[in-house]
Scaffold this motif. Sequence first.
Motif, PDB file in Angstrom:
ATOM      1  N   ILE A 189       0.857  -1.415  -0.069  1.00 17.45           N
ATOM      2  CA  ILE A 189       0.094   0.047  -0.015  1.00 17.45           C
ATOM      3  C   ILE A 189       0.855   1.342  -0.087  1.00 17.45           C
ATOM      4  CG2 ILE A 189      -1.712   1.536   1.003  1.00 17.45           C
ATOM      5  CD1 ILE A 189      -2.724  -1.210  -0.048  1.00 17.45           C
ATOM      6  N   HIS A 190       0.543   2.152  -0.887  1.00 13.16           N
ATOM      7  CA  HIS A 190       1.401   3.505  -0.975  1.00 13.16           C
ATOM      8  C   HIS A 190       0.888   4.391   0.068  1.00 13.16           C
ATOM      9  CE1 HIS A 190       3.264   2.976  -4.872  1.00 13.16           C
ATOM     10  NE2 HIS A 190       2.308   1.807  -4.931  1.00 13.16           N
ATOM     11  N   VAL A 191       1.848   5.188   0.519  1.00 14.42           N
ATOM     12  CA  VAL A 191       1.382   5.971   2.010  1.00 14.42           C
ATOM     13  C   VAL A 191       2.076   7.292   1.347  1.00 14.42           C
ATOM     14  CG1 VAL A 191       1.635   6.702   4.236  1.00 14.42           C
ATOM     15  CG2 VAL A 191       1.553   4.323   3.638  1.00 14.42           C
ATOM     16  N   LEU A 192       1.207   8.280   1.443  1.00 13.33           N
ATOM     17  CA  LEU A 192       1.519   9.612   0.618  1.00 13.33           C
ATOM     18  C   LEU A 192       0.752  10.774   0.953  1.00 13.33           C
ATOM     19  CD1 LEU A 192      -0.502   8.681  -1.602  1.00 13.33           C
ATOM     20  CD2 LEU A 192       1.506   8.239  -3.128  1.00 13.33           C
ATOM     21  N   TRP A 193       0.755  11.986   0.429  1.00 13.44           N
ATOM     22  CA  TRP A 193       0.061  12.928   0.438  1.00 13.44           C
ATOM     23  C   TRP A 193      -0.500  13.460  -0.641  1.00 13.44           C
ATOM     24  CZ3 TRP A 193       5.382  12.476   0.646  1.00 13.44           C
ATOM     25  CH2 TRP A 193       5.957  13.239  -0.493  1.00 13.44           C
ATOM     26  N   PRO A 194      -1.623  14.370  -0.917  1.00 16.48           N
ATOM     27  CA  PRO A 194      -2.390  14.371  -1.876  1.00 16.48           C
ATOM     28  C   PRO A 194      -1.698  15.083  -3.087  1.00 16.48           C
ATOM     29  CG  PRO A 194      -3.684  15.181  -0.039  1.00 16.48           C
ATOM     30  CD  PRO A 194      -2.333  14.825   0.493  1.00 16.48           C
ATOM     31  N   LYS A 195      -0.828  15.875  -3.201  1.00  9.67           N
ATOM     32  CA  LYS A 195      -0.176  16.272  -4.074  1.00  9.67           C
ATOM     33  C   LYS A 195       0.886  15.442  -4.466  1.00  9.67           C
ATOM     34  CE  LYS A 195       2.738  20.286  -5.514  1.00  9.67           C
ATOM     35  NZ  LYS A 195       3.565  21.682  -4.823  1.00  9.67           N
ATOM     36  N   ARG A 196       1.376  14.502  -3.871  1.00 13.89           N
ATOM     37  CA  ARG A 196       2.209  13.360  -4.279  1.00 13.89           C
ATOM     38  C   ARG A 196       1.158  12.374  -4.984  1.00 13.89           C
ATOM     39  NH1 ARG A 196       6.360  11.267  -6.969  1.00 13.89           N
ATOM     40  NH2 ARG A 196       6.866   9.345  -6.134  1.00 13.89           N
ATOM     41  N   LEU A 197       0.175  12.235  -4.295  1.00 14.49           N
ATOM     42  CA  LEU A 197      -0.917  11.313  -5.076  1.00 14.49           C
ATOM     43  C   LEU A 197      -1.356  11.896  -6.269  1.00 14.49           C
ATOM     44  CD1 LEU A 197      -2.698   8.497  -5.026  1.00 14.49           C
ATOM     45  CD2 LEU A 197      -4.383   9.983  -3.971  1.00 14.49           C
ATOM     46  N   ALA A 198      -1.717  12.933  -6.480  1.00 14.72           N
ATOM     47  CA  ALA A 198      -2.135  13.324  -7.665  1.00 14.72           C
ATOM     48  C   ALA A 198      -1.042  13.198  -8.734  1.00 14.72           C
ATOM     49  CB  ALA A 198      -2.497  14.765  -7.811  1.00 14.72           C
ATOM     50  N   LYS A 199       0.353  13.528  -8.649  1.00 13.17           N
ATOM     51  CA  LYS A 199       1.550  13.487  -9.314  1.00 13.17           C
ATOM     52  C   LYS A 199       1.606  11.970  -9.869  1.00 13.17           C
ATOM     53  CE  LYS A 199       6.314  14.199 -10.024  1.00 13.17           C
ATOM     54  NZ  LYS A 199       7.561  14.217  -9.398  1.00 13.17           N
ATOM     55  N   VAL A 200       1.528  10.978  -9.025  1.00 20.63           N
ATOM     56  CA  VAL A 200       1.635   9.551  -9.345  1.00 20.63           C
ATOM     57  C   VAL A 200       0.470   9.119 -10.129  1.00 20.63           C
ATOM     58  CG1 VAL A 200       1.462   7.159  -8.307  1.00 20.63           C
ATOM     59  CG2 VAL A 200       3.008   8.853  -7.066  1.00 20.63           C
ATOM     60  N   LEU A 201      -0.689   9.528 -10.051  1.00 21.59           N
ATOM     61  CA  LEU A 201      -1.844   9.317 -10.805  1.00 21.59           C
ATOM     62  C   LEU A 201      -1.761   9.879 -12.271  1.00 21.59           C
ATOM     63  CD1 LEU A 201      -4.666   9.419  -8.425  1.00 21.59           C
ATOM     64  CD2 LEU A 201      -3.802   7.409  -9.164  1.00 21.59           C
TER      65      LEU A 201
END
Length: 182
Positions: free
Chosen positions: A146-158
């Motif tokens: 499971i990836h553990v991250l913050w909103p900005k990082r998640l948006a970048k990954v997606l």
Amino acid sequence: MGGLAVALSGERQSTKAWDQGAIGEERLGARLDSLVADDIAVLHDRRIPGSKANIDHIAITRKGIWVIDAKLYKGRPELKIEGGILRPRVEKLLVGRRDCTKLVDGVLKQVGLVRDLAGDVPVTGALCFVEADWPLIGGAFVTGGIHVLWPKRLAKVLAEQTAGDVDVAATCESVASRFKSA
């Protein structure tokens, strides 16, 4: 008398926690909505069939499906690893000093439910901590898959998940038909 005691005691802790959680879900949902395009679709607040539980967000990209659990927690998320050579390796998710490993297990269950529907489409899980104390450099990690991250990082990954052969529209329709809006 019990009703009077509840009325006078103010808001229940569980109600406050749900309200706080909803704030985190809404903030993350708005960020995810800004990514929606031909290559990315997003579903919010989806009921798990046969349960009172829900999945906060599901993102469908050309590379696969992301099951996302939003959390509005204070403190710094970190991965603590114990054991290894002589003892079994044990990974713990800590937020501040709280052991939050059970959150990983919850996302893994949700990923399993979506994976049962998805067939050959890859399904990835993410815990997104909205107001956590993330370091300036690094910080994101994976535990138990499971990836553990913050909103900005998640948006970048997606946003980087555009090269793939998943039919985003058809997959979104299939997922939405199984996991109805809560």
